[in-house]
Design an enzyme around this catalytic site. Structure first.
Site, PDB file in Angstrom:
ATOM      1  N   TYR A 175     163.911 -36.715  86.159  1.00 31.29           N
ATOM      2  CA  TYR A 175     163.267 -36.460  85.426  1.00 31.29           C
ATOM      3  C   TYR A 175     163.122 -37.319  84.969  1.00 31.29           C
ATOM      4  O   TYR A 175     163.405 -38.114  83.791  1.00 31.29           O
ATOM      5  CB  TYR A 175     162.980 -35.332  84.553  1.00 31.29           C
ATOM      6  CG  TYR A 175     161.686 -34.786  83.923  1.00 31.29           C
ATOM      7  CD1 TYR A 175     160.496 -33.979  84.457  1.00 31.29           C
ATOM      8  CD2 TYR A 175     161.819 -34.825  82.413  1.00 31.29           C
ATOM      9  CE1 TYR A 175     159.373 -33.708  83.790  1.00 31.29           C
ATOM     10  CE2 TYR A 175     160.776 -35.055  81.752  1.00 31.29           C
ATOM     11  CZ  TYR A 175     159.946 -33.885  82.213  1.00 31.29           C
ATOM     12  OH  TYR A 175     158.525 -33.718  81.052  1.00 31.29           O
ATOM     13  N   TRP A 189     159.119 -40.997  83.768  1.00 27.63           N
ATOM     14  CA  TRP A 189     157.249 -41.122  84.216  1.00 27.63           C
ATOM     15  C   TRP A 189     157.639 -42.214  85.509  1.00 27.63           C
ATOM     16  O   TRP A 189     157.363 -43.107  85.853  1.00 27.63           O
ATOM     17  CB  TRP A 189     157.466 -41.627  82.891  1.00 27.63           C
ATOM     18  CG  TRP A 189     156.159 -41.252  82.052  1.00 27.63           C
ATOM     19  CD1 TRP A 189     156.434 -39.448  82.147  1.00 27.63           C
ATOM     20  CD2 TRP A 189     154.406 -40.852  81.954  1.00 27.63           C
ATOM     21  NE1 TRP A 189     155.546 -39.000  81.182  1.00 27.63           N
ATOM     22  CE2 TRP A 189     154.474 -39.452  81.438  1.00 27.63           C
ATOM     23  CE3 TRP A 189     154.160 -42.106  81.625  1.00 27.63           C
ATOM     24  CZ2 TRP A 189     153.096 -39.441  80.651  1.00 27.63           C
ATOM     25  CZ3 TRP A 189     152.838 -42.024  81.120  1.00 27.63           C
ATOM     26  CH2 TRP A 189     152.482 -41.150  80.845  1.00 27.63           C
TER      27      TRP A 189
END
Length: 772
Positions: free
Chosen positions: A114, A116
């Site tokens: 998880y 960006w």
């Protein structure tokens, strides 16, 4: 004369060209010519591509190398690393994966990586990880996210949609149609310099100026004035953190008692308003939700609440709620109540009005753009494992195997995770309660990490693969909130022996017998061409005209034309609710949800409800921990990305993350600007540097997230965190059993001057190395 080259690439914070010399040195970075308000973050990466913090080759934790099959708990973070060859590291990783699959099955592998990651459609690390693990037989994945997880959980029950990032209103629509913008949690301009998947053009600073020039009025309901820029000339209504729902209830009370609500809209487009009305008037619990009642919880003056409700009812009004507001105890409630308030005004489905979630939460959220732009992509492929974990419950996943977890009407059995593979994210940044995370992390048998720099995730791994930055590979930017496809071209050669994630997983896939299925016999440029050509066909079918791949790659980008008018949320439904039913059981906006009510969750009943947070300034525990700690998006980095850059480090206070506090509170504690303080509660303690401000509610502290985790005793849970990472203090209980999202904004702490010898910050030191 030395040759200098300009090469275009991109990132979450912008499209830019990088100037290099013939030796491959990075000299400067220049924003794209069409980006009129570029982010200063575009220069952050250039200083880190050849940083001493780069991971130069594969490494293995010494204890793991000595005994790869040892069961936990381990001393990750507290042992040296041994440099090894790629062959050795890949072999150890493949052996661990095969061993776990053979002994425990694929449900023992957590691949819910998880974060960006990096901009670009091919080299998105969590995606290529999941493609690899899916072909390997499957993995436990995450569900939901930390950004807007509570909204993601409740909105399908309320409006039948979970596309939260599309539940916004564009600048063009606001400028042409809106008179009043009422903002719960504001819209901080620093958040608008980034986009997940890549930002192309920035125009939000001027957006506020244009709105103000057009006479649009803003109301900022927040503990912090700077949650809206000065150019908005907003009216600031200061409230206690966690009290947004109470204020919304009181606004509803005024609308009802003064007959300012739109009964016709409520009857035609909604179900369940009578239930909410009875609750707001106190008919169900004996407590009317009056402005006086809300004032006791929020601190907002009763007459200010009444006056605002009247303005909202007589204006073309947009109600916005920031993503930060729902990252708190019972975070579903302010989201649900936002929709209910907009419905009471009868302005949903009208241009520039109604509600918006995350207005300005990212750069592209307010742009006018076509909604049918296809995106070049690589398929994630299958995942045979059906077990999953809500994103906010990672610690529970790792610490409570075999137990039950209630989630959105389900009883999930928590699988027993033995191996965790992380790529493209920093678990020691985004997970709450870092000390509990560390306990969970040490329990695992194997941790494999793909990383660029020696951050906390790499320092707490067993096997570390060095990966490349966006400047060291080719890719395509095609973010969901952007109207451009952008060619991201390799600027420099990879640092030492670093490799891109696609190539790492290609090699691992070959070792475990799925190499051909993973690569489909395509290399990096082969995949980019295939992804582009596939998306181009879809774009042509929808009336667009992107050029052939070679022309696109040469030109550098393709701009999709903006639509003549912007989509109006729920306009078709409001025009004809019977023919355009929502995907809810009733087909309408559900102010009361029979489905949610049927779950029987006391922490998320069947209608919007005021439920006191477990930790807030109205809690009994505030006598012990009298300050509410808020953690927000940083200005000089993206989450924890670029924390090692000069801009981020320059803005530290004595090398610590700055913590903002009200002048009155600082005086009462005997603190001054530049002091280093210990911030603590019963979950942990951190050091931070004092920054005194005047526009923050007394009793509230504010610190940015993303300072690299830096414990005084590496590998030991509960150690003093020296750098200012607030997640050693945050709670990892879910917002409610409905969404089980993160409640990191509901945190109480105390603060004191740090005395004694100030420990050095070592977050940006490389770990100790040893020989095999």
């Amino acid at each position: 004369m030395r040759t200098r080259t300009l090469t275009q690439t991109a990132s979450h914070w912008g499209v830019y060209s990088v100037e290099t010399n013939e030796s491959g040195d990075i000299l400067n970075t220049y924003p794209a010519p069409y980006d009129t308000e570029p982010s200063p973050l575009i220069r952050g990466l250039q200083s880190l591509v050849h940083s001493p913090l780069r991971i130069d080759q594969p490494y293995v934790r010494q204890g793991f190398l000595q005994n790869p099959e040892a069961n936990g708990p381990h001393n990750r973070g507290g042992e040296p690393f041994v440099p090894v060859s790629w062959e050795k590291a890949l072999g150890l990783a493949a052996d661990a994966l095969l061993r776990v699959r053979a002994n425990f099955g694929n449900e023992a592998i957590y691949g819910g990586s998880y974060g960006w990651a990096s901009a670009g459609r091919l080299h998105h690390a969590p995606s290529v990880l999941k493609r690899f693990l899916g072909l390997f037989g499957g993995y436990v994945d995450k569900r939901g996210n930390h950004s807007f997880g509570a909204a993601l959980g409740i909105m399908p029950h309320v409006v039948g949609r979970n596309d939260i990032t599309d539940m916004v209103v564009s600048w063009r629509s606001v400028l042409e149609n809106t008179e009043l913008v009422v903002m719960f949690g504001g819209a901080n301009i620093k958040n608008m310099q980034i986009d997940s998947g890549g930002a192309a053009s920035h125009e939000n600073s001027s957006g506020f100026m244009r709105a103000r020039a057009a006479g649009i009025q803003f109301v900022n309901i927040s503990p912090f004035r700077d949650d809206l820029p000065e150019t908005a000339a907003a009216q600031w209504q200061v409230i206690r953190p966690g009290s947004d729902t109470a204020v919304m209830m009181a606004l509803a009370h005024t609308l009802i008692t003064e007959a300012l609500h739109d009964q016709s809209f409520l009857q035609r487009c909604c179900v369940g308003f009578d239930r909410l009305k009875q609750y707001v008037l106190g008919e169900t619990d004996g407590q009317p939700k009056t402005p006086e009642w809300a004032a006791q919880h929020s601190g907002m003056e009763p007459e200010a609440i009444r006056a605002l409700a009247r303005r909202m009812a007589t204006s073309r009004t947009l109600i916005t709620t920031s993503w930060s507001v729902q990252r708190s105890d019972h975070g579903e409630q302010p989201v649900w109540m936002t929709v209910a308030l907009a419905a009471m005004l009868g302005q949903i489905g009208k241009p520039g009005r109604g509600f918006a979630l995350g207005f300005g939460a990212t750069n592209g959220s307010l742009a006018s753009r076509a909604r049918d732009i296809p995106r070049p992509k690589m398929s994630l492929g299958p995942n045979a494992v059906k077990a999953f974990c809500p994103a906010g419950r990672t610690n529970d996943l790792l610490l409570r195997p075999g137990e039950q977890l209630e989630y959105n009407g389900l009883n999930l059995k928590i699988p027993d995770i033995k191996l965790l593979y992380s790529a493209g994210g920093n678990p020691f940044h985004h997970n709450a309660n870092t000390n509990r995370l560390l306990q969970a992390w040490q329990r695992l048998d194997t941790v494999i990490v793909n990383e660029i720099w020696w951050n906390a995730a790499a320092k707490h791994a067993d096997i570390v693969f060095p990966t490349t930055t966006t400047m060291e590979r080719n890719d395509i930017l095609a973010a969901d909130q952007q109207s451009r496809w952008v060619a991201m071209k390799k600027v420099v050669e990879p640092y030492k022996s670093a490799r891109n994630d696609f190539d790492i997983f290609s090699d691992l896939a070959e070792r475990v017998g799925v190499g051909a299925a993973f690569t489909e016999n395509r290399n990096e440029m082969g995949w980019l061409r295939h992804m582009y050509d596939t998306a181009r066909i879809t774009a042509q079918e929808r009336g667009y005209a992107p050029p052939p791949f070679d022309e696109f790659w040469q030109a550098g980008d393709y701009l999709f034309p903006a639509p003549e008018s912007d989509e109006v949320l729920f306009a078709d439904f409001v025009a004809d609710p019977e023919s355009n039913r929502l995907a809810t059981p009733s087909g309408k906006i559900e102010i009361y949800s029979e489905t949610v009510d049927g779950f029987g969750y006391s922490d998320c009943p069947g209608q919007p409800t005021w439920i006191e947070p477990k930790e807030w300034l109205g809690s009994p525990i505030s006598k012990q921990f009298p300050f509410h700690l808020l953690s927000n998006q940083p200005t000089w980095r993206l989450h924890s990305q670029l924390d090692a850059s000069p801009a981020s480090r320059k803005n530290k206070v004595q090398d610590r993350e700055p913590i903002k506090m009200n002048r009155k509170d600082a005086d009462a504690k005997g603190l001054k600007n530049g002091d280093v303080v210990r911030v603590f509660n019963d979950r942990g303690a951190m050091l931070a540097g004092v920054e005194i401000v005047d526009d923050l509610l007394s009793g509230v502290l504010l610190i940015a997230t993303g300072a690299w985790y830096d414990p005084a005793e590496p590998g030991k849970a509960g150690a003093l965190e020296k750098h200012g990472n607030p997640n050693v203090l945050t709670r990892d209980e879910g917002t409610s059993r409905l969404s089980q999202s993160i409640a990191a904004q509901s945190v109480l702490v105390d603060i004191e001057l740090f005395t004694g010898t100030l420990p050095a910050v070592t977050a940006f030191d490389i770990p100790a190395f040893a020989t095999e």
